[in-house]
Design a protein around this motif. Structure first.
Motif, PDB file in Angstrom:
ATOM      1  N   SER A 267       1.519  23.726   7.333  1.00 23.91           N
ATOM      2  CA  SER A 267       1.489  23.202   8.699  1.00 23.91           C
ATOM      3  C   SER A 267       0.791  24.182   9.642  1.00 23.91           C
TER       4      SER A 267
ATOM      5  N   PHE B 161       4.994  13.504   7.204  1.00 25.38           N
ATOM      6  CA  PHE B 161       4.325  14.747   7.583  1.00 25.38           C
ATOM      7  C   PHE B 161       2.862  14.718   7.141  1.00 25.38           C
TER       8      PHE B 161
ATOM      9  N   TYR C 236       6.410  16.199  13.840  1.00 28.21           N
ATOM     10  CA  TYR C 236       7.791  15.792  13.583  1.00 28.21           C
ATOM     11  C   TYR C 236       7.995  14.301  13.840  1.00 28.21           C
TER      12      TYR C 236
ATOM     13  N   GLY D 281       6.878  12.797  10.757  1.00 25.15           N
ATOM     14  CA  GLY D 281       7.750  13.225   9.672  1.00 25.15           C
ATOM     15  C   GLY D 281       9.105  12.546   9.698  1.00 25.15           C
TER      16      GLY D 281
END
Length: 180
Positions: free
Chosen positions: A36, A86, A125, A128
Motif C-alpha cells: 500500500s 483493497f 479503506y 477494502g
C-alpha cells in the motif's frame, strides 16, 4: 512518452518489490503488507494518471498469474479473497493521492503525507471494507471494525511516503512528476 512508460513500469515493479517484505496475515484473511505504500508513492511521485496506470499495470500482471502480491500470490484467484476490495481500490487510491499532490501547493512532505492518508488510507479503506463485507458476508460496520488493525501501520506508511517524496524532490526535482 518513453519516460512515462518507463516510470509506470518502474513503479509497478516497486509495488511488486514491496510485496516481498514479509507479510502478516490477520485472522480474517487480509494481509498487512508494504504494497500500500507503493500505491501511495505512485500517486505522490507520478501524479494521478500515471500513478493509477502504474497500479493498473501491476494488477494486470497479478491477474495474468504473476505471484506479485505479498506472500507470492497471483492469478485471478487473488480477486476472490477478502483482499479484493483493497486490490480494486489500489488504482483509485493512487489517483486520488496524486490528484491532491498535483492540486495542493504547500510543503511537499506535508501535502504528500496528507494525500497519502486521504487516498491511501481513507479511499483505499472504503473499497477494502466493501470488499471484505461481500467476501466475508459481514455488515459494513463489522468489516470497518476489522480494518482498524491496519490504521497505525498505514498512517506510518503515509508519513514515510510523504518524507520519501519530499526527499526525492529535493535530490532530483524533475523526478517528482506530480509537481511538474
Amino acid at each position: 512518452m518513453e519516460r512515462n512508460l518507463a516510470l509506470i513500469a518502474l513503479f509497478a515493479a516497486l509495488i511488486a518489490a514491496l510485496g516481498m517484505v514479509p507479510k502478516f496475515t490477520l485472522a480474517f484473511g487480509v494481509p498487512i503488507t508494504a504494497q500500500s505504500m507503493g500505491v501511495m508513492l505512485c500517486g505522490t511521485v507520478l501524479g494521478a494518471r500515471r500513478g493509477a496506470l502504474a497500479v493498473l499495470l501491476f494488477l494486470a500482471l497479478v491477474a495474468l498469474g504473476l505471484p506479485l502480491l505479498a506472500g507470492g500470490r497471483g492469478g485471478l484467484g487473488a480477486f476472490a479473497t477478502p483482499s479484493v476490495g483493497f486490490l480494486i481500490g489500489f488504482p483509485v487510491a493512487a489517483f486520488v493521492t496524486g490528484l491532491i499532490v498535483e492540486r495542493w501547493r504547500a510543503s511537499l512532505a506535508a501535502v504528500a503525507a496528507v494525500a497519502s492518508i486521504v487516498g491511501g488510507v481513507f479511499v483505499l479503506y472504503a473499497f477494502g471494507v466493501v470488499g471484505m463485507s461481500v467476501m466475508l458476508d459481514k455488515s459494513i460496520p463489522q468489516s470497518a471494525l476489522l480494518v482498524t488493525a491496519f490504521i497505525p501501520g498505514d498512517v506510518i506508511k503515509a508519513i514515510l511516503a510523504g518524507l520519501i517524496t519530499a526527499g526525492l524532490a529535493k535530490s532530483r526535482p524533475s523526478s517528482v512528476l506530480s509537481r511538474g
